[in-house]
Design an enzyme around this catalytic site. Structure first.
Site, PDB file in Angstrom:
ATOM      1  N   GLY A   8      -6.063   5.836   1.676  1.00 37.11           N
ATOM      2  CA  GLY A   8      -5.590   7.275   1.663  1.00 37.11           C
ATOM      3  C   GLY A   8      -4.938   7.583   0.470  1.00 37.11           C
ATOM      4  O   GLY A   8      -3.741   7.287   0.343  1.00 37.11           O
ATOM      5  N   HIS A   9      -5.494   7.973  -0.533  1.00 39.68           N
ATOM      6  CA  HIS A   9      -4.767   8.338  -1.781  1.00 39.68           C
ATOM      7  C   HIS A   9      -4.607   9.780  -2.026  1.00 39.68           C
ATOM      8  O   HIS A   9      -5.528  10.607  -2.104  1.00 39.68           O
ATOM      9  CB  HIS A   9      -5.610   7.624  -3.143  1.00 39.68           C
ATOM     10  N   GLY A  50       0.865  -1.261  -0.001  1.00 34.27           N
ATOM     11  CA  GLY A  50      -0.017   0.055   0.200  1.00 34.27           C
ATOM     12  C   GLY A  50       0.819   1.513  -0.039  1.00 34.27           C
ATOM     13  O   GLY A  50       2.153   1.146   0.054  1.00 34.27           O
ATOM     14  N   ASP A  51       0.176   2.439  -0.215  1.00 36.16           N
ATOM     15  CA  ASP A  51       0.697   3.689  -0.334  1.00 36.16           C
ATOM     16  C   ASP A  51       1.975   3.813  -1.151  1.00 36.16           C
ATOM     17  O   ASP A  51       2.793   4.590  -1.248  1.00 36.16           O
ATOM     18  CB  ASP A  51       1.224   3.973   1.313  1.00 36.16           C
ATOM     19  N   ASN A  78     -10.387   2.849   4.788  1.00 36.29           N
ATOM     20  CA  ASN A  78      -9.026   2.446   5.225  1.00 36.29           C
ATOM     21  C   ASN A  78      -7.940   3.128   4.086  1.00 36.29           C
ATOM     22  O   ASN A  78      -6.712   3.411   4.640  1.00 36.29           O
ATOM     23  CB  ASN A  78      -8.667   1.077   5.181  1.00 36.29           C
ATOM     24  N   LYS A  91      -0.600   5.538  -5.473  1.00 37.13           N
ATOM     25  CA  LYS A  91      -1.708   5.167  -6.684  1.00 37.13           C
ATOM     26  C   LYS A  91      -2.468   6.221  -6.877  1.00 37.13           C
ATOM     27  O   LYS A  91      -2.754   6.487  -8.022  1.00 37.13           O
ATOM     28  CB  LYS A  91      -2.710   3.811  -5.747  1.00 37.13           C
ATOM     29  N   ARG A 100     -23.392 -13.235   5.347  1.00 33.67           N
ATOM     30  CA  ARG A 100     -24.658 -12.864   4.653  1.00 33.67           C
ATOM     31  C   ARG A 100     -25.486 -11.988   5.495  1.00 33.67           C
ATOM     32  O   ARG A 100     -26.708 -12.270   5.916  1.00 33.67           O
ATOM     33  CB  ARG A 100     -25.219 -13.992   4.122  1.00 33.67           C
ATOM     34  N   GLN A 122      -5.057  -0.238  -1.346  1.00 38.33           N
ATOM     35  CA  GLN A 122      -4.015  -0.989  -0.469  1.00 38.33           C
ATOM     36  C   GLN A 122      -2.987  -1.668  -1.496  1.00 38.33           C
ATOM     37  O   GLN A 122      -2.704  -0.957  -2.490  1.00 38.33           O
ATOM     38  CB  GLN A 122      -4.846  -2.268   0.279  1.00 38.33           C
TER      39      GLN A 122
HETATM   40  P1  GDP Z   1      -1.558   5.755  -1.980  1.00 35.14           P
HETATM   41  O1  GDP Z   1      -2.258   4.889  -0.946  1.00 35.14           O
HETATM   42  O2  GDP Z   1      -0.918   4.723  -3.122  1.00 35.14           O
HETATM   43  O3  GDP Z   1      -2.278   6.516  -3.105  1.00 35.14           O
HETATM   44  O4  GDP Z   1      -0.232   6.629  -1.685  1.00 35.14           O
HETATM   45  P2  GDP Z   1      -0.258   7.700  -0.543  1.00 35.14           P
HETATM   46  O5  GDP Z   1      -0.958   8.789  -1.020  1.00 35.14           O
HETATM   47  O6  GDP Z   1      -0.722   7.159   0.673  1.00 35.14           O
HETATM   48  O7  GDP Z   1       1.283   7.846  -0.028  1.00 35.14           O
HETATM   49  C1  GDP Z   1       2.137   8.575  -1.344  1.00 35.14           C
HETATM   50  C2  GDP Z   1       2.632   9.961  -0.873  1.00 35.14           C
HETATM   51  O8  GDP Z   1       3.929  10.092  -1.444  1.00 35.14           O
HETATM   52  C3  GDP Z   1       1.828  10.772  -1.045  1.00 35.14           C
HETATM   53  O9  GDP Z   1       2.074  11.845   0.184  1.00 35.14           O
HETATM   54  C4  GDP Z   1       2.203  11.267  -2.132  1.00 35.14           C
HETATM   55  O10 GDP Z   1       1.828  12.851  -2.499  1.00 35.14           O
HETATM   56  C5  GDP Z   1       3.536  11.246  -2.454  1.00 35.14           C
HETATM   57  N1  GDP Z   1       4.371  11.096  -3.688  1.00 35.14           N
HETATM   58  C6  GDP Z   1       3.781  10.164  -4.743  1.00 35.14           C
HETATM   59  N2  GDP Z   1       4.451  10.076  -5.509  1.00 35.14           N
HETATM   60  C7  GDP Z   1       5.764  10.560  -5.188  1.00 35.14           C
HETATM   61  C8  GDP Z   1       6.943  11.008  -5.950  1.00 35.14           C
HETATM   62  O11 GDP Z   1       7.447  10.287  -7.044  1.00 35.14           O
HETATM   63  N3  GDP Z   1       7.826  11.719  -5.064  1.00 35.14           N
HETATM   64  C9  GDP Z   1       7.667  12.014  -3.867  1.00 35.14           C
HETATM   65  N4  GDP Z   1       8.781  12.373  -3.068  1.00 35.14           N
HETATM   66  N5  GDP Z   1       6.370  11.906  -3.072  1.00 35.14           N
HETATM   67  C10 GDP Z   1       5.449  11.264  -3.991  1.00 35.14           C
HETATM   68  P1  IMO Z   2      -3.720   2.759   0.698  1.00 35.28           P
HETATM   69  O1  IMO Z   2      -5.040   2.470  -0.348  1.00 35.28           O
HETATM   70  C1  IMO Z   2      -1.328   0.977   3.600  1.00 35.28           C
HETATM   71  C2  IMO Z   2      -2.974  -1.747   6.323  1.00 35.28           C
HETATM   72  C3  IMO Z   2      -3.173  -1.421   7.723  1.00 35.28           C
HETATM   73  C4  IMO Z   2      -3.097  -2.765   8.488  1.00 35.28           C
HETATM   74  C5  IMO Z   2      -3.777  -3.634   7.572  1.00 35.28           C
HETATM   75  C6  IMO Z   2      -5.158  -3.710   7.880  1.00 35.28           C
HETATM   76  O2  IMO Z   2      -3.743   4.209   1.078  1.00 35.28           O
HETATM   77  O3  IMO Z   2      -2.729   2.037   0.060  1.00 35.28           O
HETATM   78  P2  IMO Z   2      -7.310  -2.606   7.789  1.00 35.28           P
HETATM   79  O4  IMO Z   2      -7.848  -1.290   8.452  1.00 35.28           O
HETATM   80  O5  IMO Z   2      -7.695  -2.399   6.366  1.00 35.28           O
HETATM   81  O6  IMO Z   2      -8.490  -3.697   8.423  1.00 35.28           O
HETATM   82  O7  IMO Z   2      -5.914  -2.729   8.220  1.00 35.28           O
HETATM   83  O8  IMO Z   2      -3.743  -3.142   6.245  1.00 35.28           O
HETATM   84  N1  IMO Z   2      -3.661  -0.858   5.497  1.00 35.28           N
HETATM   85  C7  IMO Z   2      -2.876  -0.069   4.597  1.00 35.28           C
HETATM   86  N2  IMO Z   2      -1.747   0.173   4.599  1.00 35.28           N
HETATM   87  N3  IMO Z   2      -2.029   1.551   2.780  1.00 35.28           N
HETATM   88  C8  IMO Z   2      -3.413   1.335   2.827  1.00 35.28           C
HETATM   89  O9  IMO Z   2      -4.268   1.805   1.713  1.00 35.28           O
HETATM   90  C9  IMO Z   2      -4.062   0.321   3.732  1.00 35.28           C
HETATM   91  N4  IMO Z   2      -5.378  -0.041   4.127  1.00 35.28           N
HETATM   92  C10 IMO Z   2      -5.209  -0.619   5.093  1.00 35.28           C
HETATM   93  O10 IMO Z   2      -2.375  -0.337   8.407  1.00 35.28           O
HETATM   94  O11 IMO Z   2      -1.786  -3.141   8.497  1.00 35.28           O
HETATM   95 MG    MG Z   3      -2.332   5.427   0.910  1.00 30.93          MG
END
Ligand code: GDP
Ligand code: IMO
Ligand code: MG
Length: 423
Positions: free
Chosen positions: A40-41, A12-13, A38, A16, A141, A222
């Site tokens: 956070g994009h 995750g993170d 859950n 995306k 269900r 995720q």
């Molecule tokens: P997601 O959950 O996959 O959408 O990713 P998140 O938004 O949770 O985390 C990605 C973080 O990295 C965010 O704060 C973005 O603004 C940041 N980000 C995305 N691409 C880049 C990059 O190429 N370089 C840097 N420094 N930050 C980035």
């Molecule tokens: P995005 O879409 C990173 C992790 C939680 C925990 C596990 C289960 O932003 O990439 P949950 O609340 O889903 O039952 O938690 O999954 N988790 C994530 N880690 N990015 C996420 O979403 C996540 N969503 C859930 O930290 O380990």
């Molecule tokens: Mg995220």
């Protein structure tokens, strides 16, 4: 026909949200297929930062229609808050957002049971958004769905039946106060009035749109290693973030998918508990966290950080069928003199042939590293692949070789402009 699935390839993170925003410039529809608030994009546009939890990141492109599929679990209050926030920022939502009849609703008892379960032993480190308990009810269900909001009697009956059981559980097993049935019924009846206009027969809508030649981008939440089947169980989420989940979570059949896009961070992070073989628990890990601003977009928790794990990404490519990859956060590695990449695991003195998802083995593996020289140059203003320093190109070539990926997009910063396509 252009139907793309976008998946997180690690834990995750991966970025995306940013890449969905980039790709949706040329897409008609963006659909979320699993998970809930859950997720956070993050999308950065100019000096504004948007963090989307439920609504597809395509909402920030005015010509894009956004769809929340049946595989998503919806917290109505989180959804309404998100709509309000977007509208405050002059982003039109009405007429651009559709929600599947069959999506399940997160109820107050789901969030409560999530937090009770996390206060005991065997913590997963969840986001506390009620995700696991909601999917439990779906598969048992007993769930309450968006469609139930449309019939006051059905809604009331279902809430009463669920609350009878949940209040028993709360009182007898957890020694917790009971929840107020009447207040919950009233709260959810109110949601109907506000959500009604977004409800749609999503499978028909999406399949007709594809037949008419519209392009669809399916936005996973995720990441593959958090998949309930293919991830590091039990330290996973309760849905299927892998590409297969896109069909189940939208009603688009597998033979309509044209390509699968994996989002891969140039190093590895994880939030919550569970094994993480390349984790750095030293100053270098702290440096990655600080330089990459690795704090959760949903919970604000510090993310665990470590080196790129090519063995893990190779597994992810296999289970998702990833055709192309966007490499994100490459700029973060500019701070390092040397960069390590894990190319395999050793267990009991033997190198493993395939990625072990069994956590007991995964806790015991020893990563096999190769060390590459860092480029120590600011790459955040690079506009094309040819602008990158040779050592950065070497790093990417190394990842291509060891993770078995084809890189199509490189991201060197959080902004739209800090992105380029690789020919
Ligand atoms: P997601 O959950 O996959 O959408 O990713 P998140 O938004 O949770 O985390 C990605 C973080 O990295 C965010 O704060 C973005 O603004 C940041 N980000 C995305 N691409 C880049 C990059 O190429 N370089 C840097 N420094 N930050 C980035
Ligand atoms: P995005 O879409 C990173 C992790 C939680 C925990 C596990 C289960 O932003 O990439 P949950 O609340 O889903 O039952 O938690 O999954 N988790 C994530 N880690 N990015 C996420 O979403 C996540 N969503 C859930 O930290 O380990
Ligand atoms: Mg995220």
């Amino acid at each position: 026909m252009n139907v793309t699935v976008l998946v997180g390839s690690q834990w995750g993170d991966e970025g995306k949200g940013k890449i969905v925003d980039i790709l949706s410039e040329n897409v008609d529809i963006v659909a979320r297929y699993q998970g809930g608030a859950n997720a956070g994009h993050t999308v950065e546009i100019g000096d504004k930062q948007f963090i989307l939890h439920l609504i597809p990141s395509g909402i920030l492109r005015e010509n894009v229609i956004c769809v929340i599929g049946n595989g998503v679990v919806i917290d109505p209050s989180a959804l309404l808050q998100e709509i309000e926030l977007l509208e405050k920022n002059n982003i039109k939502v009405d007429g651009r957002l559709f929600i599947s009849h069959n999506a399940h609703l997160i109820m107050p008892y789901h969030k409560l049971l999530d937090s009770i379960s996390e206060s005991g032993e065997n913590k997963i480190g969840t986001t506390g958004r009620g995700i696991g308990p909601c999917y439990i009810d779906k598969y048992a269900r007993k769930g309450i769905r968006i469609v139930d909001l449309l019939n006051r009697t059905v809604l009331e009956e279902k809430i009463r039946a669920n609350l009878k059981e949940k209040n028993n559980l709360l009182k007898k097993v957890y020694d917790h106060d009971e929840l107020d049935v009447e207040a919950i019924i009233k709260e959810y009846q109110e949601f109907d009035k506000r959500i009604d206009k977004y409800i749609k027969d999503v499978p028909s809508y999406l399949n007709n749109a594809i037949s008419e030649g519209k392009s669809v981008l399916m936005e996973g939440a995720q990441g593959a290693l958090l998949d309930v089947d293919h991830g590091t169980y039990p330290y996973v989420t309760s849905s299927s973030p892998t590409s297969g989940g896109a069909c189940i979570g939208t009603g688009i059949p597998p033979n309509r998918i044209t390509q699968i896009f994996g989002i891969v961070k140039a190093y590895t992070t994880r939030v919550g508990n569970g094994p993480f073989p390349t984790e750095l628990v030293d100053e270098e890990g702290e440096k990655l966290r600080k330089t990459g601003a690795e704090y959760g977009a949903t919970t604000g928790r510090p993310r665990r950080c470590g080196w790129f794990d090519a063995f893990l990404v190779k597994y992810s490519v296999m289970i998702n069928g990833i055709d192309y990859v966007a490499i994100t956060k490459l700029d973060v590695l500019s701070a390092f003199d040397e960069i390590k990449v894990c190319t395999g695991y050793e267990l009991n003195g033997k190198s493993l042939k395939s990625f072990p998802t069994d956590v007991n083995r995964l806790y015991s593996v020893k990563p096999i590293y190769e060390t590459l020289t860092g480029w120590k140059t600011d790459i955040s203003k690079c506009k094309s692949y040819s602008d990158l320093p040779e050592k950065t190109k070497n790093y990417l070539a190394f990842l291509v070789k060891h993770a078995g990926i084809k890189i199509n997009i490189v991201s060197v910063g959080p902004k739209r402009t800090q992105t380029f396509f690789v020919q």
